[in-house]
Design an enzyme around this catalytic site. Structure first.
Site, short mmCIF file in Angstrom:
data_model
loop_
_atom_site.label_atom_id
_atom_site.label_comp_id
_atom_site.label_asym_id
_atom_site.label_seq_id
_atom_site.Cartn_x
_atom_site.Cartn_y
_atom_site.Cartn_z
N ARG A 1 0.84 -1.23 0.00
CA ARG A 1 0.00 0.00 0.00
C ARG A 1 0.86 1.26 0.00
O ARG A 1 0.54 2.25 0.65
CB ARG A 1 -0.96 0.04 1.21
CG ARG A 1 -1.78 -1.18 1.40
CD ARG A 1 -2.78 -1.45 0.28
NE ARG A 1 -3.32 -2.77 0.49
CZ ARG A 1 -2.84 -3.87 -0.11
NH1 ARG A 1 -1.85 -3.81 -0.97
NH2 ARG A 1 -3.36 -5.05 0.15
N SER B 1 -10.10 -1.82 4.77
CA SER B 1 -9.20 -1.95 5.91
C SER B 1 -8.62 -0.59 6.27
O SER B 1 -8.08 0.11 5.41
CB SER B 1 -8.05 -2.90 5.58
OG SER B 1 -8.56 -4.20 5.40
N GLU C 1 -3.81 2.66 6.66
CA GLU C 1 -3.86 2.44 5.22
C GLU C 1 -4.69 3.56 4.57
O GLU C 1 -4.40 3.99 3.46
CB GLU C 1 -4.52 1.07 4.95
CG GLU C 1 -4.59 0.71 3.50
CD GLU C 1 -5.05 -0.74 3.28
OE1 GLU C 1 -4.69 -1.63 4.07
OE2 GLU C 1 -5.78 -0.95 2.30
C1 LIG Z 1 -15.33 -2.45 0.95
C2 LIG Z 1 -13.91 -2.07 0.64
C3 LIG Z 1 -12.97 -3.05 0.40
C4 LIG Z 1 -11.65 -2.71 0.09
N1 LIG Z 1 -10.76 -3.70 -0.14
C5 LIG Z 1 -9.50 -3.40 -0.47
C6 LIG Z 1 -8.53 -4.41 -0.75
O1 LIG Z 1 -8.82 -5.60 -0.73
N2 LIG Z 1 -7.28 -4.05 -1.05
C7 LIG Z 1 -6.90 -2.74 -1.12
O2 LIG Z 1 -5.74 -2.46 -1.42
N3 LIG Z 1 -7.78 -1.75 -0.85
C8 LIG Z 1 -9.06 -2.04 -0.53
N4 LIG Z 1 -9.95 -1.04 -0.27
C9 LIG Z 1 -9.49 0.37 -0.25
C10 LIG Z 1 -9.66 1.10 -1.60
O3 LIG Z 1 -10.72 0.56 -2.36
C11 LIG Z 1 -8.37 1.07 -2.41
O4 LIG Z 1 -7.30 1.70 -1.73
C12 LIG Z 1 -8.55 1.76 -3.77
O5 LIG Z 1 -7.43 1.50 -4.56
C13 LIG Z 1 -8.73 3.27 -3.65
O6 LIG Z 1 -9.15 3.75 -4.92
P1 LIG Z 1 -10.00 5.09 -5.03
O7 LIG Z 1 -10.16 5.41 -6.48
O8 LIG Z 1 -11.26 4.96 -4.26
O9 LIG Z 1 -9.02 6.11 -4.35
P2 LIG Z 1 -9.40 7.32 -3.40
O10 LIG Z 1 -9.96 6.81 -2.13
O11 LIG Z 1 -10.21 8.30 -4.17
O12 LIG Z 1 -7.95 7.91 -3.11
C14 LIG Z 1 -7.04 7.20 -2.29
C15 LIG Z 1 -5.69 7.90 -2.34
O13 LIG Z 1 -5.15 7.77 -3.65
C16 LIG Z 1 -4.94 9.07 -4.23
N5 LIG Z 1 -5.33 9.00 -5.64
C17 LIG Z 1 -6.53 8.63 -6.14
N6 LIG Z 1 -6.50 8.67 -7.48
C18 LIG Z 1 -5.25 9.09 -7.82
C19 LIG Z 1 -4.60 9.34 -9.07
N7 LIG Z 1 -5.23 9.17 -10.23
N8 LIG Z 1 -3.31 9.74 -9.06
C20 LIG Z 1 -2.66 9.91 -7.89
N9 LIG Z 1 -3.22 9.71 -6.67
C21 LIG Z 1 -4.51 9.30 -6.65
C22 LIG Z 1 -5.83 10.01 -3.46
O14 LIG Z 1 -5.35 11.34 -3.50
C23 LIG Z 1 -5.77 9.40 -2.07
O15 LIG Z 1 -4.58 9.78 -1.42
C24 LIG Z 1 -11.28 -1.36 0.03
C25 LIG Z 1 -12.24 -0.35 0.26
C26 LIG Z 1 -13.53 -0.71 0.53
C27 LIG Z 1 -14.56 0.38 0.76
#
Ligand SMILES: Cc1cc2nc3c(=O)[nH]c(=O)nc-3n(C[C@H](O)[C@H](O)[C@H](O)COP(=O)(O)OP(=O)(O)OC[C@H]3O[C@@H](n4cnc5c(N)ncnc54)[C@H](O)[C@@H]3O)c2cc1C
Length: 347
Positions: free
Chosen positions: A195, A269, A339
């Site tokens: 992560r 998480s 995380e």
């Molecule tokens: C039910 C549930 C289950 C999940 N399971 C997992 C799992 O199994 N494994 C896991 O790793 N995560 C998991 N997650 C967490 C999350 O889904 C991941 O971290 C996902 O990759 C975040 O993507 P997002 O587009 O929602 O990012 P956001 O939440 O919108 O952003 C997260 C971070 O990334 C940055 N960011 C977003 N887009 C960009 C971009 N294009 N360029 C640069 N920085 C950027 C943001 O500024 C922020 O700091 C889970 C979440 C939920 C709600």
């Protein structure tokens, strides 16, 4: 490496800024854009029209203002005091998803294995990439089906599960820097881990762009600003059995429904697993399952999830996070590492 063919599409150098074609939202409640369904307002939100428009916007934001790139907000808490600067929403905007036929400039394919490249822009939902690949008889990205974020978020977080991580599959990324410049970068240019993703060599601070508006002052920038964002990535996937990949996705989702509190707003998480252990096990061992502040609760189903029981504030959620950290450290001597990402001001 500069991304030459796209630079022709998106030559931002020199000329006057065009009228932006996306749209701004002012005092936008960020609870609408994050999976926790809690939190404060963003002073300004921008939804770009396309990649070129995003480039112009990024370039036009005064250097002293922060830019927050947001995908599906599934790993993000925006504090109740709100967030200043510009929040850019990418989901559903940068949505190109295709098998890449270009080989020029791409890292060579490994010998002895039949593979293909999938190009996904940052705003594509990660599960959509997994299904697209399986439907094209490509395997290896099934794990993304259960991660409810965007490709950009998955790249930024090195999202992963069940032993696979996003950067295992990436062979190249496309980034946009604060000058509005597109760059192709190779995985070797980054330090990636659990992560965690960081450029080995931080991009330079922006020169004030010609149309940056009054008051541009590089010296006033926040420490460690993010100056470069992911706008796309090339995933190398092996050719295989699409039917089996779709079945794997089905099983993966079943497993998640059984283990995770998906009926309540959450952000997955909250803490990273410490080496050789599980954050959920440590939290549960401290008797914290079900611990509540306001309407934020350590999930009774999965102790590493904090759920919004309805009407939780970001402050409630952050206080639960802090309480969990302090309790686990006091009782087990392990300091949990977050995380999830937190932005904005406390109220
Ligand atoms: C039910 C549930 C289950 C999940 N399971 C997992 C799992 O199994 N494994 C896991 O790793 N995560 C998991 N997650 C967490 C999350 O889904 C991941 O971290 C996902 O990759 C975040 O993507 P997002 O587009 O929602 O990012 P956001 O939440 O919108 O952003 C997260 C971070 O990334 C940055 N960011 C977003 N887009 C960009 C971009 N294009 N360029 C640069 N920085 C950027 C943001 O500024 C922020 O700091 C889970 C979440 C939920 C709600």
């Amino acid at each position: 490496m500069r991304h030459d063919y796209r630079m022709r599409e998106m030559d931002l150098g020199g000329g006057a800024a065009p009228v932006l074609r996306g749209h701004f939202l002012y005092s936008e409640p960020m609870k609408k854009h994050v999976s926790w369904r809690a939190g404060g307002m963003a002073q300004r939100v921008y939804i770009p029209a396309d990649l070129e428009d995003l480039g112009w916007l990024v370039r036009s934001v005064p250097a002293r203002e922060d830019i927050h790139m947001v995908g599906l907000g599934s790993n993000l808490l925006v504090r109740d005091g709100g967030v200043s600067g510009v929040v850019i929403l990418l989901h559903g905007v940068l949505k190109k998803l295709a098998i890449e036929s270009r080989t020029q400039g791409m890292p060579p394919a490994p010998t002895g294995r039949e593979t293909a490249l999938v190009y996904a822009q940052a705003g594509v939902a990660a599960p959509k990439l997994a299904r697209f690949a399986a439907n094209h008889d490509l395997v290896g990205s099934e794990f993304l089906a259960g991660i409810p974020g965007t490709v950009g978020g998955a790249i930024a977080m090195n999202a992963g599960c069940y032993g696979s991580e996003t950067w295992d599959k990436l062979v190249q990324v496309l980034t946009l820097d604060r000058q509005g410049q597109l760059n192709e970068r190779l995985p070797g240019e980054y330090v990636t881990g659990y992560r965690h993703v960081a450029l080995k060599q931080a991009p330079p601070l922006p020169n004030p762009p010609p149309h940056a508006g009054e008051g541009t002052n590089v010296g006033l920038r926040a420490p460690n600003p993010v100056n470069e964002w992911f706008v796309g990535g090339w995933f190398r996937l092996e050719k295989g059995d699409g039917l089996a990949a779709r079945e794997t996705i089905k099983q993966l989702l079943k497993k998640r429904i059984a283990a995770q509190p998906l009926s309540l707003p959450n952000a997955g998480s909250v803490f990273r697993n410490p080496p050789g252990d599980y954050a959920a096990r440590l939290i549960e061992s401290c008797g914290l399952k079900g611990f509540c502040i306001g309407c934020a609760q350590v999930s009774k189903k999965h102790a590493n999830f904090i759920v919004n029981l309805g009407g939780a504030t970001a402050t409630d959620i952050e206080r639960v996070i802090e309480h969990v950290e302090e309790t686990v450290e006091a009782r087990t001597n392990v300091r949990l590492i977050r995380e999830i990402r937190i932005i904005g001001e406390r109220q």
